[in-house]
Design a protein around this motif. Structure first.
Motif, PDB file in Angstrom:
ATOM      1  N   PRO A 299       6.158   5.655 -16.085  1.00 21.16           N
ATOM      2  CA  PRO A 299       5.375   4.765 -16.948  1.00 21.16           C
ATOM      3  C   PRO A 299       4.023   5.416 -17.253  1.00 21.16           C
ATOM      4  O   PRO A 299       3.461   6.150 -16.430  1.00 21.16           O
TER       5      PRO A 299
ATOM      6  N   CYS B  25       9.644   3.826  -9.251  1.00 22.46           N
ATOM      7  CA  CYS B  25      10.243   4.605 -10.340  1.00 22.46           C
ATOM      8  C   CYS B  25      11.366   5.467  -9.758  1.00 22.46           C
ATOM      9  O   CYS B  25      11.119   6.546  -9.197  1.00 22.46           O
TER      10      CYS B  25
ATOM     11  N   CYS C 131       6.376   1.612 -20.832  1.00 22.51           N
ATOM     12  CA  CYS C 131       7.589   2.048 -20.153  1.00 22.51           C
ATOM     13  C   CYS C 131       8.676   2.280 -21.216  1.00 22.51           C
ATOM     14  O   CYS C 131       8.914   1.404 -22.058  1.00 22.51           O
TER      15      CYS C 131
END
Length: 884
Positions: free
Chosen positions: A770, A764, A812
């Motif tokens: 997420p 990420c 997401c």
């Protein structure tokens, strides 16, 4: 000077947006027409358009428009909240605005069109106002005739009935006397409250162009028309209209009506009865009335059609002719235009044009009086009378200060009827009426020009309001029909090597559109000639007449007359619809012919020169609007094609995992923005997924989107792990130099497992974390934040492993979801978690749909940021799902 007393008021406020200008125009137009001030509507609309544009477009403030009716006319005030705005006028201490300057034109127009105007300031507002006065009407005796012997008086029935009818401003009957009941059979209670248009057969006099509604608005009008009686028959009447107002200022119109053959009761003079030898000259050619007496008592000076029609009728009566006609000169005095006739097929000849100098010799010029004793001896000497059966004719010019303004002619069916004596009498009468005709013509021309300015203002606004090609074509046709023409066809030209294509057809009678379209489809299109101006095109009328003739002959051969109108091919109705004059105007934009605007009239009708000039102005504006729509459509198609290439193909089927994506790009016409997603196979049993957000929106962000998505696929399939993929992508973004943009990205790899779960390795890089939804409804982040891409050269990223058990969901999203705002409120991470906790047990598609619905409902306005939602869910085993 005493300030006029306000008798009525109407006001409205318009927001500072472009469409408010059109709304303000409509408000002023409706208000003034409701007050009965149609004479000044066009000027008021033009001035209001300019002043409201200054307020809502240039000053950027709301505009308050107020219409004030007073005994002189109408005062319109436009106020805005920008009193500091400078005025480009000499009165402000500065020089006059140059005509080419962008600002100040509205105030220059006020000075040109308004009776009075001014600017008033307060601490918070600025009022720009203008006054439009109604034209003064002459009062007192309009005409008087000499004393005549009894035998010279006109003949009337023993009981002459004069119907007195009063019409309210709305056009409904409010008073109906006994003579009206006797003439037409209606009792007062049968007609009071009904519109006069339900009874009037208008116009009864051929060649009269003024409509009943316009005639009722004039201060004074005289002429012929018909009234339907209780049996449905049309009773020809001669009418005199006078517009009055009551003590409260409400206008109405008083009508005096007599039977048409008794018009002498209302008309000032009339030719003595035929056969009255006491007043006839020795040669027996008719009464020797003073020519001046023939023309006195004409309609109001601004009623040109009524004045011309009265002139030809009385000229015919004065010389005891069978027909008469009057032509007016065009502005350049090279042609004459038919404006009124009696005893001739006026509808066929109306607005037809003939040259002033028709040829050599005594009879070749309209500038001199001429007598034709026998037209059969000189074929074509007077083309206007061809095929009418007229043998002899006398014509005289109408001149004002030595300048040719028109021509007046009287014709008879027998030869040798007229000599130089009749020419002198007619010339004397023409000299007495020429000045009144020219004054009325100039008044009408000024009204037409001001109306044209108002028409072009609104037409430009409508054309500028769309970039859709089909809608632009429709607007072009709808603005011309029926205002300028009876029917219209628009041809478009794709390029210089292409044939013109018939793109749009419109007729004022919708039932004739299909027949007209069929007819034009069988006619070769006009040549795309760039020469400016209107040119005559005869192909449609020739084809229509030929096809109708064939249809008629076929019907006669078959013995079935009904086939004339119902048989195959163009019918007589279609031939009549396009049988008049047809003109073509080129649509030229950016030095290229992009089409043709075709305008047509019904059988044997012609266009006025003023209408053709207005159509030419409209065609220039329409051509530019059509070309802008074409360019916009082409660029939109190219943009959308390129954008679609940036979107991933269909999502792959991932064994044992549900995958759903919802994507929304911000901005009109955008299919791809700064947000992007991708799901793709890497190798056997391994899949890559990504969701990212490039800084900004629109094409610039979309360019980085394409770089990122394709680089991810290429690097992942080369065997690089997640951190290595993102580090190399970071280098590629920085290599873009000034075009580079920072990028937040969530990248992961997915491995479905034999036990029904799924293993994910994610990185990420500066992206919203997420979220993992478990079966028990708990929600937790599934990764840790790391630096975003496109900012630093050396990145050290790492990947994290996540296992999704059956029933778990990985959500997401991009920041377009979490940063959804309503005022000071924002959905945020906590709001997203709250929505996700309600999604337990839902499929991946249902989860994504619920998130989208929550985002859309959070605020009333459309989302202003790109938005992507990626949901992945490991389904529960089939047996477990059935047990639950």
């Amino acid at each position: 000077m005493r300030r006029p007393v306000i008798t009525a008021r109407a006001a409205a406020t318009f927001e500072p947006v472009g469409r408010s200008v059109a709304s303000a125009r409509a408000f002023v137009r409706d208000t003034l027409q409701g007050w009965g001030f149609s004479d000044i509507v066009d000027d008021a609309v033009v001035l209001t358009s300019e002043l409201v544009t200054n307020a809502v477009v240039h000053a950027g403030t709301a505009a308050e428009v107020q219409c004030l009716r007073n005994e002189r006319g109408v005062r319109v005030e436009v106020a805005d909240r920008y009193p500091e705005r400078e005025l480009p006028l000499q009165s402000t201490g500065r020089h006059h605005a140059h005509p080419d300057r962008e600002g100040g034109r509205g105030l220059l127009l006020c000075g040109a069109l308004a009776s009075r105007w001014g600017v008033e300031y307060s601490a918070t507002n600025k009022h720009v106002w203008f006054q439009l006065d109604l034209s003064e009407r002459p009062a007192g005796t309009r005409s008087a005739g000499p004393a005549l012997p009894t035998v010279a008086l006109p003949v009337a029935d023993s009981r002459v009935r004069v119907a007195v009818v009063q019409i309210e401003s709305g056009g409904t009957v409010s008073s109906w006397n006994d003579d009206a009941q006797e003439l037409f059979g209606y009792a007062p209670e049968q007609v009071i409250g009904k519109p006069l248009t339900d009874l009037a057969a208008w116009p009864h006099t051929p060649g009269t162009g003024t409509g009943i509604a316009e005639a009722l608005q004039l201060s004074r009008w005289e002429g012929s028309y018909g009234i339907r009686d209780t049996d449905g028959r049309v009773v020809p009447v001669y009418a005199s209209h006078l517009r009055v107002r009551d003590a409260e200022g409400e206008p109405s119109t008083v009508l005096l009506l007599v039977r048409d053959h008794e018009r002498a009761v209302l008309q000032t003079t009339l030719r003595p009865p035929a056969g009255d030898s006491s007043t006839a000259p020795a040669d027996g050619r008719g009464p020797a009335a003073d020519p001046f007496e023939v023309f006195i008592g004409s309609p109001a000076p601004d009623d040109l059609d009524g004045l011309l029609q009265r002139t030809v009728e009385r000229a015919r009566d004065m010389l005891d002719g069978d027909a008469a006609y009057l032509l007016l000169a065009t502005d350049d005095e090279t042609e004459l235009e038919v404006r009124a006739s009696t005893g001739l097929p006026s509808a066929r000849q109306r607005f037809a044009r003939v040259p002033v100098e028709a040829g050599t010799g005594r009879y070749g010029s309209a500038r001199m009086p001429a007598v034709h004793e026998d037209l059969t001896a000189v074929p074509g000497a007077v083309p206007l009378l061809g095929g009418t059966g007229m043998r002899s004719v006398v014509t005289v010019p109408l001149k004002v200060e030595g300048r040719l303004t028109g021509s007046l002619g009287v014709a008879a069916e027998s030869s040798g009827r007229y000599t130089n004596e009749e020419a002198l009498r007619l010339q004397f009468a023409a000299d007495r009426i020429a000045l009144a005709v020219e004054r009325a013509r100039l008044t009408e021309l000024e009204r037409l020009r001001r109306g044209s300015l108002s028409f072009l203002v609104e037409a430009s606004d409508l054309l500028a309001g769309t970039l859709d090609r089909d809608q632009t074509l429709a607007l072009m046709a709808q603005m011309t029909v029926p205002t300028l023409a009876t029917w219209c066809a628009v041809y478009t030209v794709a390029d210089q090597s292409s044939e013109p294509e018939l793109s749009y057809v419109l007729h004022e009678d919708e039932d004739r559109i299909d027949g007209l379209k069929t007819l034009l489809g069988k006619v070769a299109p006009p040549d795309p000639v760039p020469t400016p101006g209107a040119r005559v095109w005869t192909a449609p009328s020739d084809a229509a007449h030929a096809a109708a003739l064939r249809s008629s002959l076929r019907a006669v051969d078959m013995g079935d007359p009904s086939q004339i109108t119902s048989g195959p091919g163009p019918s007589l109705a279609t031939a009549a619809a396009v049988g008049g004059e047809t003109v073509v105007l080129p649509l030229v934009a950016r030095n290229r012919v992009i089409g043709m605007l075709t305008l047509g009239k019904p059988t044997e009708e012609h266009f006025r020169q003023e209408i053709l000039e207005l159509a030419e102005d409209l065609s220039r504006r329409a051509a530019l609007a059509l070309d802008n729509a074409r360019l916009y459509s082409e660029r939109t198609a190219i943009s959308q094609s390129l954008q679609r290439s940036l979107l991933p193909p269909e999502l792959p089927e991932v064994p044992g995992v549900e995958v759903e994506v919802i994507y929304r790009a911000a901005g009109e016409g955008n299919e791809v923005g700064g947000d992007f997603y991708d799901v793709f196979p890497i190798r056997d049993e391994a899949y890559g997924f990504a969701i990212g957000d490039v800084c900004g929106t629109g094409p610039e962000a979309a360019a980085v989107t394409g770089l990122a998505r394709h680089a991810l696929r290429l690097l992942a399939r080369e065997g690089f792990g997640g951190p290595a993929v993102l580090e190399r992508l970071n280098t590629a973004i920085l290599d873009e130099g000034a075009r580079s943009r920072f990028l937040t990205l969530l990248y992961g790899e997915l491995w479905p497992q034999q036990d029904g779960s799924a293993v994910l390795k994610v990185v990420c890089a500066g992206h919203p974390l997420p979220l993992r939804l478990r079966q028990d409804g708990s929600v937790e982040p599934a990764a840790e934040p790391q630096p975003l891409l496109g900012v630093m050269d050396d990145l050290e990223l790492y990947e994290q492993t996540v296992r999704l058990d059956p029933g778990d969901v990985l959500l997401c999203v991009t920041d377009g979801v979490t940063e959804r705002r309503e005022g000071t409120r924002m959905l945020g991470d906590d709001g997203l978690v709250d929505v996700l906790t309600t999604c337990t047990g839902l499929t991946a598609g249902a989860v994504a749909a619920r998130i989208l619905r929550a985002v859309e409902r959070f605020a009333a306005d459309s989302p202003s940021d790109d938005m992507a939602i990626l949901a992945m869910r490991v389904p529960e085993p089939q047996s477990a799902a059935q047990d639950s």
